[in-house]
Design a protein around this motif. Sequence first.
Motif, mmCIF file in Angstrom:
data_model
loop_
_atom_site.group_PDB
_atom_site.id
_atom_site.type_symbol
_atom_site.label_atom_id
_atom_site.label_comp_id
_atom_site.label_asym_id
_atom_site.label_seq_id
_atom_site.Cartn_x
_atom_site.Cartn_y
_atom_site.Cartn_z
ATOM 1 N N VAL A 155 0.849 -1.195 0.000
ATOM 2 C CA VAL A 155 0.000 0.000 0.000
ATOM 3 C C VAL A 155 0.879 1.236 0.000
ATOM 4 O O VAL A 155 2.079 1.173 0.250
ATOM 5 C CB VAL A 155 -0.951 0.013 1.222
ATOM 6 C CG1 VAL A 155 -1.921 -1.138 1.150
ATOM 7 C CG2 VAL A 155 -0.191 -0.015 2.522
ATOM 8 N N GLY A 156 0.289 2.379 -0.270
ATOM 9 C CA GLY A 156 1.033 3.628 -0.378
ATOM 10 C C GLY A 156 1.565 4.129 0.948
ATOM 11 O O GLY A 156 1.086 3.749 2.017
ATOM 12 N N PRO A 157 2.556 5.000 0.880
ATOM 13 C CA PRO A 157 3.165 5.523 2.102
ATOM 14 C C PRO A 157 2.225 6.387 2.940
ATOM 15 O O PRO A 157 2.353 6.427 4.151
ATOM 16 C CB PRO A 157 4.351 6.339 1.608
ATOM 17 C CG PRO A 157 4.236 6.441 0.142
ATOM 18 C CD PRO A 157 3.238 5.439 -0.317
ATOM 19 N N SER A 158 1.245 7.043 2.323
ATOM 20 C CA SER A 158 0.340 7.879 3.116
ATOM 21 C C SER A 158 -0.572 7.028 3.998
ATOM 22 O O SER A 158 -0.856 7.385 5.140
ATOM 23 C CB SER A 158 -0.479 8.800 2.223
ATOM 24 O OG SER A 158 -1.241 8.044 1.315
ATOM 25 N N LEU A 159 -1.020 5.877 3.493
ATOM 26 C CA LEU A 159 -1.831 4.975 4.294
ATOM 27 C C LEU A 159 -1.001 4.386 5.431
ATOM 28 O O LEU A 159 -1.470 4.287 6.568
ATOM 29 C CB LEU A 159 -2.427 3.863 3.431
ATOM 30 C CG LEU A 159 -3.268 2.825 4.174
ATOM 31 C CD1 LEU A 159 -4.480 3.490 4.827
ATOM 32 C CD2 LEU A 159 -3.711 1.733 3.235
ATOM 33 N N LEU A 160 0.228 4.013 5.131
ATOM 34 C CA LEU A 160 1.085 3.457 6.172
ATOM 35 C C LEU A 160 1.461 4.512 7.206
ATOM 36 O O LEU A 160 1.614 4.194 8.383
ATOM 37 C CB LEU A 160 2.334 2.838 5.557
ATOM 38 C CG LEU A 160 2.088 1.509 4.853
ATOM 39 C CD1 LEU A 160 3.329 1.056 4.096
ATOM 40 C CD2 LEU A 160 1.665 0.451 5.833
ATOM 41 N N ALA A 161 1.562 5.769 6.799
ATOM 42 C CA ALA A 161 1.810 6.841 7.764
ATOM 43 C C ALA A 161 0.608 6.972 8.700
ATOM 44 O O ALA A 161 0.773 7.156 9.911
ATOM 45 C CB ALA A 161 2.083 8.151 7.045
ATOM 46 N N GLY A 162 -0.584 6.855 8.160
ATOM 47 C CA GLY A 162 -1.787 6.881 8.996
ATOM 48 C C GLY A 162 -1.837 5.720 9.966
ATOM 49 O O GLY A 162 -2.205 5.887 11.132
ATOM 50 N N VAL A 163 -1.469 4.531 9.489
ATOM 51 C CA VAL A 163 -1.414 3.355 10.362
ATOM 52 C C VAL A 163 -0.387 3.569 11.470
ATOM 53 O O VAL A 163 -0.618 3.217 12.630
ATOM 54 C CB VAL A 163 -1.099 2.080 9.541
ATOM 55 C CG1 VAL A 163 -0.766 0.902 10.438
ATOM 56 C CG2 VAL A 163 -2.256 1.754 8.616
ATOM 57 N N THR A 164 0.751 4.160 11.125
ATOM 58 C CA THR A 164 1.787 4.435 12.113
ATOM 59 C C THR A 164 1.278 5.394 13.181
ATOM 60 O O THR A 164 1.515 5.185 14.379
ATOM 61 C CB THR A 164 3.044 5.022 11.435
ATOM 62 O OG1 THR A 164 3.531 4.081 10.477
ATOM 63 C CG2 THR A 164 4.128 5.334 12.441
ATOM 64 N N ILE A 165 0.570 6.428 12.770
ATOM 65 C CA ILE A 165 0.032 7.395 13.731
ATOM 66 C C ILE A 165 -0.985 6.732 14.652
ATOM 67 O O ILE A 165 -0.938 6.906 15.873
ATOM 68 C CB ILE A 165 -0.573 8.609 12.999
ATOM 69 C CG1 ILE A 165 0.532 9.428 12.345
ATOM 70 C CG2 ILE A 165 -1.395 9.475 13.956
ATOM 71 C CD1 ILE A 165 0.035 10.505 11.410
ATOM 72 N N VAL A 166 -1.905 5.955 14.085
ATOM 73 C CA VAL A 166 -2.926 5.295 14.901
ATOM 74 C C VAL A 166 -2.286 4.295 15.869
ATOM 75 O O VAL A 166 -2.639 4.252 17.056
ATOM 76 C CB VAL A 166 -3.974 4.604 14.001
ATOM 77 C CG1 VAL A 166 -4.897 3.704 14.807
ATOM 78 C CG2 VAL A 166 -4.783 5.646 13.247
ATOM 79 N N ALA A 167 -1.342 3.495 15.394
ATOM 80 C CA ALA A 167 -0.674 2.522 16.267
ATOM 81 C C ALA A 167 0.119 3.218 17.369
ATOM 82 O O ALA A 167 0.140 2.754 18.517
ATOM 83 C CB ALA A 167 0.241 1.624 15.438
ATOM 84 N N THR A 168 0.753 4.339 17.033
ATOM 85 C CA THR A 168 1.503 5.087 18.044
ATOM 86 C C THR A 168 0.559 5.671 19.083
ATOM 87 O O THR A 168 0.865 5.663 20.286
ATOM 88 C CB THR A 168 2.339 6.198 17.383
ATOM 89 O OG1 THR A 168 3.228 5.601 16.421
ATOM 90 C CG2 THR A 168 3.158 6.958 18.399
ATOM 91 N N LEU A 169 -0.591 6.177 18.658
ATOM 92 C CA LEU A 169 -1.574 6.702 19.612
ATOM 93 C C LEU A 169 -2.125 5.600 20.512
ATOM 94 O O LEU A 169 -2.326 5.816 21.712
ATOM 95 C CB LEU A 169 -2.708 7.408 18.871
ATOM 96 C CG LEU A 169 -2.353 8.746 18.230
ATOM 97 C CD1 LEU A 169 -3.536 9.270 17.407
ATOM 98 C CD2 LEU A 169 -1.939 9.764 19.270
ATOM 99 N N LEU A 170 -2.356 4.423 19.952
ATOM 100 C CA LEU A 170 -2.815 3.294 20.778
ATOM 101 C C LEU A 170 -1.752 2.889 21.796
ATOM 102 O O LEU A 170 -2.060 2.638 22.968
ATOM 103 C CB LEU A 170 -3.189 2.101 19.898
ATOM 104 C CG LEU A 170 -4.493 2.225 19.125
ATOM 105 C CD1 LEU A 170 -4.667 1.046 18.165
ATOM 106 C CD2 LEU A 170 -5.672 2.300 20.075
#
Length: 135
Positions: free
Chosen positions: A78-93
């Motif tokens: 998948v694209g880097p923008s989606l993975l950046a979003g996943v990274t942000i959500v996982a970091t917040l969790l």
Amino acid sequence: MAGPIAPVPLQSVTGGGPLAVIVTFLLTWLFYAFTLHLAATFFIGDVPSQKAATAAALPAVVSILLQQYGVAGGAFGVGPSLLAGVTIVATLLADGIAISTVYRLRARSTAPLVALHFGFAAVLGVALANVFGVL
């Protein structure tokens, strides 16, 4: 007269090896601890800074691992923008889990503190990026 000095990326100095990862982790941990202490002091009141230092380790590890092996590695096709979003959500969790555990807060109190921490980190991160010319 000599011309302007070109910036040298950190990766070229350290070779991008273990030293770069360790220094990046320590700087990220320090940044998260500082912004979490600011947020916790604002939200809870007078709290020891050691709690912020303890809680900041988990989100620092999660964000660095996901950035290193997820976004840069092009994981899951998948694209880097989606993975950046996943990274942000996982970091917040991870931040929420760490804050709830270290500060002994319920989910109802943890969520606003995580949001406040995210806000402080975003504002300070953008300001520092502008100072150092990254943005």
